[in-house]
Design an enzyme around this catalytic site. Structure first.
Site, PDB file in Angstrom:
ATOM      1  N   CYS A  36      -1.921   9.049   2.407  1.00 48.94           N
ATOM      2  CA  CYS A  36      -1.509   8.497   1.113  1.00 48.94           C
ATOM      3  C   CYS A  36      -2.536   8.774   0.023  1.00 48.94           C
ATOM      4  O   CYS A  36      -2.193   8.772  -1.162  1.00 48.94           O
ATOM      5  CB  CYS A  36      -1.243   7.001   1.230  1.00 48.94           C
ATOM      6  N   GLU A  81       0.874  -1.174   0.000  1.00 48.02           N
ATOM      7  CA  GLU A  81       0.000   0.000   0.000  1.00 48.02           C
ATOM      8  C   GLU A  81       0.905   1.216   0.000  1.00 48.02           C
ATOM      9  O   GLU A  81       1.430   1.609   1.045  1.00 48.02           O
ATOM     10  CB  GLU A  81      -0.926  -0.024   1.220  1.00 48.02           C
TER      11      GLU A  81
END
Length: 480
Positions: free
Chosen positions: A257, A223
């Site tokens: 993110c 991720e």
């Protein structure tokens, strides 16, 4: 590194290896935990999170210098609690073997897929959401029946203490173990022969993690991040477009993110965008950098990185608009969003993920140009489109790659419990959340079961006489 520090690291690595082998042995002694035991673990985890929510808020604020308690509740605690509730309701169904069709060629036979725990799972956690990004992956790992080792970030020591105590009160080290330490410990952690490794962090570090995992043929879920665009279409209502994306950029001071990394606006509408952003920011955070609801940049190192990128833009004569007069607090490493209009592609902030309160505003002349701008860059973790044009929505959904997408919203697609979360290319690989998380940490094993009748003997040599005739008929029937 001093001799004492090296010795300490070696001892920690030895302890970490011992914990891994202890978890592996316990897993081999109980390879398929039942539904009741998995649900019990999840319920205990939820209770511990709720009991420690205030302690986690306080610890995160201490680690960041200041972090809004609401940011922590909304983005760290709430998603974990919701994910546990969702998982408990559906786990029994996920665990059931799924029946598949054997097909005429294999009849009579039964084909099913069973979902086995993979074994020992490694979870590497970044500093920006240390609760959500440690407990979040732990939930599907436990739901799938695994044991887990969690490597926490060295940049959140106070939060680490709370998480470690929280988990130790529920789990034995052979069920869930917590590891702390700096880069050397992290490298040794990712080199362990896990049955699955999930890493959340930067693309650069993700490459190192994947190399380390490759030595053990460990499957990885990465991720990562990247430069997630917000595309404001010509038809978009500007106040609404800003309203839908501003919180995604301001939550956790943009240290997310999936935060909007840059915004594309039609030529001539950049001033309207900037004015609206300033207006709405001031309504949300009236005291600017001193607002209690606005979070600090996590530490001096990250603050200096952002400051250097900002200084580079100033030197390049980039137009920069701060969104509030009280814009920077050097001592508390706090910074409100700075909007940079059409910065040069050569600037560092245009080459790397920003991960903070800087927002490039890029103008475009037509929608084809805007879409090409996104397509010509590395595939992002998130994509945000602001438009009511259904044809444009359909076009961007089908033609532009991203890990996930939100239309007329930002960030909140990650909170969808019943949908996978993951990147693509440089923004990551693999998925978790919801059922996809359960599947990620499970081995889907196909099982073919046959009874007394064995039709397979018709397919084995020698291919002479009656066997040859049967083979010819079979091939004529199936090869069509």
């Amino acid at each position: 590194m001093t001799f004492a520090t090296a010795t300490q690291d070696n001892q920690q690595i030895f302890t970490m290896q011992r914990l891994f082998h202890a978890q592996r042995n316990e897993y081999l002694a109980q390879t398929m935990p039942d539904y009741a035991s998995r649900v019990t673990q999840l319920k205990q985890l939820k209770a511990a999170l709720l009991e420690n929510k205030d302690a986690l808020c306080d610890a995160l604020s201490a680690d960041f210098g200041h972090r809004s308690h609401q940011d922590t509740l909304l983005s760290d605690i709430l998603p974990c609690v919701q994910q546990i509730n969702y998982t408990i309701k559906r786990l029994k169904k996920w665990m059931r073997p799924s029946r598949r069709h054997a097909g005429l060629l294999l009849m009579p036979a039964k084909v099913e897929v069973i979902y086995q725990p993979v074994g020992v799972v490694g979870i590497v956690v970044p500093w920006n959401f240390p609760v959500m990004l440690s407990i979040g992956p732990l939930i599907p790992a436990l739901a799938a029946g695994n044991r887990a080792m969690i490597k926490l970030s060295e940049f959140t020591p106070q939060t680490n203490q709370v998480i470690t105590a929280l988990l130790a009160a529920i789990f034995d080290d052979t069920e869930v173990a917590v590891i702390e330490g700096e880069a050397d410990i992290a490298a040794a952690f990712t080199a362990l022969p896990f049955d699955h490794l999930l890493f959340t962090g930067s693309t650069a570090v993700g490459r190192h993690v994947m190399r380390a995992a490759a030595d053990n043929l460990t499957p990885v879920t990465l991720e990562l991040g990247g430069k997630s665009p917000t595309l404001i279409a010509p038809d978009a209502d500007m106040p609404q477009a800003v309203e839908r994306m501003i919180f995604g950029k301001c939550l956790n001071a943009g240290q997310i993110c999936v935060a909007p990394d840059y915004v594309l606006v039609p030529e001539g509408k950049e001033d309207a965008f900037i004015a609206e952003f300033k207006k709405q920011f001031t309504q949300m955070y009236p005291q600017g950098v001193h607002s209690q609801d606005f979070t600090s940049v996590v530490n001096q190192r990250q603050f200096e990185r952002l400051s250097q990128w900002l200084a580079e833009a100033v030197q390049n004569k980039t137009r920069i608009d701060t969104v509030h007069p009280d814009a920077i607090d050097l001592g508390a490493h706090r910074m409100v969003p700075h909007l940079l209009v059409n910065p040069s592609d050569s600037l560092t902030l245009m080459q790397e993920e920003i991960f903070g309160p800087l927002l490039p505003v890029i103008t475009y002349s037509n929608i084809d140009e805007a879409i090409q701008y996104i397509q010509q860059r590395p595939r992002p973790l998130a994509l945000y489109l602001m438009t009511q044009d259904k044809a444009l929505q359909a076009r961007v959904k089908s033609d532009v790659h991203a890990g996930g997408m939100a239309i007329n919203d930002s960030v909140f697609h990650v909170a969808a419990d019943d949908a996978p979360f993951g990147g693509i290319g440089p923004s990551g690989m693999g998925h978790y959340h919801g059922k996809e998380g359960f599947l990620t940490f499970s081995k889907a094993k196909t099982v073919l079961t046959k009874g007394r009748i064995n039709t397979a003997k018709l397919a084995v040599p020698p291919f002479t006489g009656w066997r040859a005739r049967v083979q010819k008929l079979m091939m004529a029937f199936f090869l069509r």
